[in-house]
Scaffold this active site. Structure first.
Site, short mmCIF file in Angstrom:
data_model
loop_
_atom_site.label_atom_id
_atom_site.label_comp_id
_atom_site.label_asym_id
_atom_site.label_seq_id
_atom_site.Cartn_x
_atom_site.Cartn_y
_atom_site.Cartn_z
N THR A 1 0.80 -1.22 0.00
CA THR A 1 0.00 0.00 0.00
C THR A 1 0.83 1.27 0.00
O THR A 1 0.28 2.35 0.02
CB THR A 1 -0.94 0.04 1.22
OG1 THR A 1 -0.16 -0.16 2.38
CG2 THR A 1 -2.00 -1.00 1.11
N THR B 1 3.27 -4.64 4.33
CA THR B 1 3.85 -4.79 5.66
C THR B 1 3.68 -6.18 6.26
O THR B 1 4.45 -6.58 7.12
CB THR B 1 3.23 -3.77 6.65
OG1 THR B 1 1.81 -3.93 6.63
CG2 THR B 1 3.59 -2.36 6.27
N LYS C 1 6.70 -7.72 12.67
CA LYS C 1 5.47 -6.95 12.75
C LYS C 1 4.71 -7.43 13.99
O LYS C 1 4.43 -8.62 14.13
CB LYS C 1 4.62 -7.19 11.49
CG LYS C 1 3.37 -6.34 11.46
CD LYS C 1 2.61 -6.47 10.13
CE LYS C 1 1.43 -5.52 10.12
NZ LYS C 1 0.68 -5.52 8.87
#
Lengths: 646, 407
Positions: free
Chosen positions: B53, B129, B208
């Site tokens: 994104t 991500t 993450k």
């Protein structure tokens, strides 16, 4: 000159073509917020943490950038949010996607949509409305339309409702100085409805009246939040030849008329400037402005705003506006000239917020010296027909500032600019931002559309409360005076009143007087604590069935709900109802100690004393009759004739 | 239906009586393009796109993602990039990060090698991500001794929102690639949730840690390499590999994907491991409990796996801390079965490394040597005390710190 609002007639406003509409924001009363499960708690300025964000414009669904968004981006603000862990979760600070839309909020909003006679959409689509001023940490507000094309009655006509939307509330601004803006997040995310009326009001007073009707309506639902800041109005104003300007965040309805009036005339004066520019042959293509560094020329000035700026290491620029002589001094609002419009832009967009931030060569009063102006004019090559504006600030902000001065001056060629303006308490307004357009909207890709099913509609419709105007009409039909009917139609006592009308033998008119007057006196007398609705109905019903005057009910309530806590039946049994002879005797006795010349005073005094004597028991009507017919006829003089005429 | 004020509403088609065309307004959903300026005094940075994104827009008509990717588009939406470097872009892939796989990893590593040979001063890789830390780990093994920074970057809150982290991440990553002295594979993402600074995380120690927070990436078991703000880098560690002017880089894209991660849970049945053996898996990374344990019923099947040549490594599902299988008897028993402790490698990192090792050899000792020799910080000799810091909200001193430490 500006005409005062008091001197204006309806046809005066008609002559300038005033048109005004409203956008009413009203928080609705839900336990939780619209898109997350945070509780809705009272406002508080306490916070546990602060976060920082910057905003950048994003493309609309149609591939355009919104003008307002670009303007806000120019301001390059550091936006700080003060957050309280009890009311703010990771959703409001845009670190978590939305949860499903609060169904309680949807129900309430749908109910109000129906009350406004709107046509419901089949499916609601959550949209993102960009707000680059930072008032929402995500940079956009989630908003959706529930219904369109509604109406409310107003003075024998209809005011059309364009749309009703459901959205999340934004932050409250704490401060905004230079490039630092601070927001408190205590109302962020609370569900609110936005009602948009057509621009169909043609006088300032009508705007306030319609705002009042809409406010009464939503309050009648009993499902909206009350208190400071729970309802806020945006007022749209235009005049013939002008364009829509939105005055934002008016929290008090009585403030509306003057704001509308002043804005209408601001537009009228801007149109005069437009006409004058056209007369001078200044058009978009012939417009000419130039910017000059005049820091050295004015380095020795004693004009204190500029001297203070120089001391801080700031610089000065002069903007030459060809052919603009005199125009900057044109009054646009009480106490404000066209130069003020320019100063506003410099303050908001270039963030030069220490005022004054500009001065022009035509300005009366405190300014640079004559010789300093001569130097500046020489440097800029200004001729007699030109105007010169001097601005001061940090080097980084000055490019923006001089650009905005020229931009605003050039916009005057077109008359009125579409702007969002903030309201001031003196009834004037100031620039806040360019009026945003449809390009600030784009779909929220985080949530699915929600169908408004027949089942939902039926469920809400079956529970739909009576609209205040319908209720008022109903009261008037059964003989209640219009003003009382209006008052009761929006009173929280209206349901008990309706119940009383059903259960007692008194007429609706007598009961209305009792509810709006007698009962309030009783409550304010301090003689009763609390009157439960059921007791009220029971007492009224019992009193009416025994043919007691309605005032007896007040006496019984005082005994049963006051300190005594007496039983209703025993109070009634102990009552002695005076006969006509008792009343007459009492009246005569009191008359003997009165000055016979002030009959009005005498009448009131008599009624009061007689009623006291009989514990309020004879009805007011009966005592008045006795006083007028029996007693006063005995004083057969001119004053008694006067009384009888009354 | 889009109405005049930009709102969309849904109409039941059954309620439409007639449709009339009153005018046309064609949408051109395109990021404004401006030519990216060239300044010979600025460093040259190459930006590779893989999808995700960062600097992308949704195509509302088709629902597809339109990446803002050409230098012109990027300059149009993040003009600040031109103050940092001369930018050239190359679109490698257009996939969501969960669809990245061996083909894309190899291709990216090779593209890095080519860019270095081309003489770039730094490399930025735009990436979704979700699996950015997987790609960061595998690139750390495939690209060795890079002379220039290789910085992975993404956007946690999509760039179609005004408050997106995309632009700032991109600026920080580009600055780190152009100017930093750290020649390693790194991830550059938000430090705090506030728009303040980014962190440069070592590619083998980053993970993450939150599904949506901006500050989701954390260095585990160590501290980040550096903080980065536009125009400024503050190193936090000193033991990084320094930027060099030579162009010597080793690209080794060996990869065997017959490896699985088994996230152990109490009462796990042996058939899980059995099915991996039956399906021809050559490597298993166990994310064990505590110091590296599994229950007794798994012992026979683990022994069977090791005996049949499956390479089985133990990591910890606590993420922080080392595997230590000597502390309890059970740990020793598990090692006796042939399971090899993988020190403080993160499970996903161990997975990537085992794929890479098996791509080079299937010899038990050789694979073990590759696995247990630290190449890019995936195993550290020591864990500093501040390598494990999760502030616990609610505790008075933490609340006080948050309140007083503005933003």
């Amino acid at each position: 000159m500006i005409k005062r609002m008091e001197e204006m007639t309806t046809s005066d406003y008609e002559a300038i073509g005033l048109r005004s509409g409203l956008e009413i924001h009203q928080q609705i009363d839900t336990r939780k917020k619209l898109f997350c499960r945070c509780p809705v708690l009272p406002y508080s300025d306490e916070y546990d943490a602060q976060i920082l964000r910057h905003m950048r414009p994003t493309l609309s669904e149609l591939g355009e950038y919104d003008g307002t968004a670009l303007m806000e981006f120019k301001t390059k603000k550091n936006i700080t949010y003060q957050i309280n862990k009890d009311t703010i979760c990771t959703y409001e600070i845009d670190d978590t996607p939305p949860f499903e839309l609060n169904p309680q909020a949807l129900d309430i909003a749908l109910e109000i949509t129906m009350l406004l006679n709107c046509k419901l959409v089949s499916e609601i689509h959550i949209q993102r409305k960009q707000y680059l001023d930072g008032s929402i940490p995500a940079g956009f507000q989630r908003t959706t339309i529930l219904g369109v094309d509604g109406w409310i009655p107003f003075k024998n006509r209809r005011i059309n409702i364009i749309q009703l939307g459901l959205e999340e509330d934004a932050c409250r601004e704490v401060s905004d100085t230079g490039h630092e803006r601070v927001y408190l997040t205590d109302r962020l995310g609370i569900p609110l409805i936005e009602t948009v009326t057509a621009p169909e009001m043609t006088t300032p007073r009508d705007v306030a009246e319609v705002a009042r009707i809409l406010s009464d309506l939503v309050r009648a639902s009993g499902k909206v939040r009350r208190g400071i800041g729970a309802a806020r109005q945006d007022v749209n104003v235009s005049v013939t030849g002008g364009c829509r300007v939105e005055i934002k965040g008016v929290s008090r309805i009585p403030a509306i008329p003057l704001l509308v009036h002043n804005e209408a005339f601001r537009q009228v004066f801007l149109l005069e400037i437009k006409k004058e520019l056209s007369r001078r042959g200044i058009t978009d293509s012939t417009f000419s402005s130039e910017c000059f560094d005049v820091t050295d020329e004015l380095s020795g000035t004693v004009y204190s705003p500029a001297a203070a700026a120089l001391k801080k290491g700031f610089e000065l620029r002069a903007v030459l506006l060809r052919g603009y002589v005199g125009l900057l001094s044109t009054v646009t609002q009480p106490g404000c000239t066209f130069a003020g419009e320019i100063s506003d832009r410099v303050r908001v967009i270039a963030c030069l917020d220490t005022l004054p931030n500009i001065v022009n060569d035509g300005e009366e009063g405190y300014s640079f010296s004559v010789s300093e102006w001569e130097t500046v004019k020489k440097k800029t090559g200004a001729e007699t027909g030109d105007a010169v504006v001097v601005v001061w600030g940090s080097v980084e902000d000055l490019d923006m500032a001089t650009g905005e001065i020229a931009t605003r001056a050039r916009e005057a060629i077109y008359g009125v600019c579409s702007e969002t303006r903030q309201s001031y308490s003196d009834g004037t307004n100031g620039f806040e931002r360019i009026l945003p357009g449809p390009n600030r909207m784009y779909p929220d890709t985080d949530l699915q559309p929600i169908a408004i099913t027949e089942k939902m509609i039926e469920r809400i419709e079956s529970d739909l409360p009576e609209r205040p105007w319908e209720r008022m009409e109903r009261y008037i039909t059964v003989g209640v005076p219009a003003e009382s009917a209006r008052q009761m139609s929006i009173s929280y006592m209206r349901f008990v009143y309706d119940e009383a009308v059903k259960k007692c033998l008194y007429s609706p008119r007598i009961l209305m007087h009792f509810f709006l007057s007698t009962l309030n006196h009783l409550k304010n007398s301090g003689n009763v604590s609390e009157i439960p609705d059921e007791t009220l109905i029971e007492v009224l019903s019992a009193a009416s069935r025994r043919n007691l005057p309605v005032e007896a009910a007040a006496y019984i309530l005082e005994k049963t709900c006051g300190n005594g806590n007496a039983e209703i039946e025993s109070v009634i049994t102990d009552l002695t109802i005076p006969d006509r002879k008792d009343i007459e005797d009492t009246a005569v006795r009191i008359m003997e100690i009165l000055d016979p010349f002030d009959t009005g005073l005498m009448e009131r005094f008599l009624i009061g004393r007689i009623k006291d004597r009989f514990k309020g028991m004879p009805g007011g009507r009966e005592v008045l009759e006795v006083v007028r017919n029996t007693i006063f006829t005995e004083f057969a003089d001119s004053s008694s004739r006067q009384i009888q005429r009354r | 239906m889009k109405i005049h004020n930009g709102y969309n509403v849904g109409l039941d088609v059954g309620t439409i009586e007639s449709i009339a065309e009153l005018g046309r307004n064609e949408a051109h959903y395109k990021i404004p393009e401006k030519e990216f300026p060239y300044d010979p005094s600025k460093p040259n940075v190459r930006l590779f796109g893989t999808g995700g994104t960062i600097a992308s827009r949704l195509d509302y008509r088709t629902g597809a993602v339109i990446p803002a990717f050409s230098p012109g588009e990027l300059y149009g939406s993040v003009p600040e990039l031109a103050d940092i470097c001369n930018l050239k872009t190359e679109k490698l892939y257009g996939v969501f990060s969960e669809n990245m796989g061996p083909e894309q990893w190899k291709g990216t590593a090779e593209a890095i090698g080519r860019a270095i040979a081309d003489g770039v001063d730094g490399i930025v890789i735009g990436h979704g991500t979700d699996t950015m830390h997987h790609t960061a780990a595998v690139l750390s093994f495939m690209v060795q001794d890079t002379p220039v920074p290789v910085v992975m970057v993404g956007s946690q809150r999509s760039s179609d929102r005004p408050s997106s982290d995309a632009a700032i991440n991109l600026m920080n990553a580009t600055y780190a690639a152009a100017e930093s002295d750290i020649a390693e594979v790194m991830v550059c993402m938000f430090g705090p949730t506030s728009d303040q600074y980014g962190l440069l995380h070592r590619g083998t120690r980053v993970r993450k840690m939150h599904s949506s927070y901006r500050s989701t990436f954390r260095t585990i078991g160590d501290i980040p390499l550096a903080m980065v703000e536009k125009g400024h880098i503050t190193p936090l560690k000193t033991d990084y590999r320094k930027r060099r002017t030579d162009r010597h880089v080793k690209i080794n894209t060996a990869f065997d994907s017959s490896v699985s991660i088994v996230y152990y849970y109490p009462d796990m049945k042996p058939d899980i491991i059995e099915s991996l053996i039956d399906n021809g898996y050559k490597g298993i990374i166990i994310a064990g409990t505590g110091l590296g344990h599994v229950n007794k019923p798994l012992y026979p099947v683990l022994k069977k796996a090791c005996d049949q040549g499956v390479h089985v490594y133990m990591t910890v599902q606590t993420l922080w801390g080392y595997v230590q299988m000597f502390v309890y008897d059970t740990g020793r028993d598990i090692m006796d079965l042939g399971v090899i402790p993988a020190s403080n490698m993160l499970p996903e990192v161990a997975y990537m490394k085992l794929c890479w090792a098996l791509g080079q050899s299937h010899d038990r000792e050789e694979v073990k040597k590759i696995m247990l020799t630290p190449i890019a910080g995936e195993i550290t000799e020591r864990e500093p005390h501040n390598g494990y810091l999760i502030l616990q909200g609610g505790i008075p001193e933490v609340e006080e710190f948050i309140r007083s430490h503005k933003r």
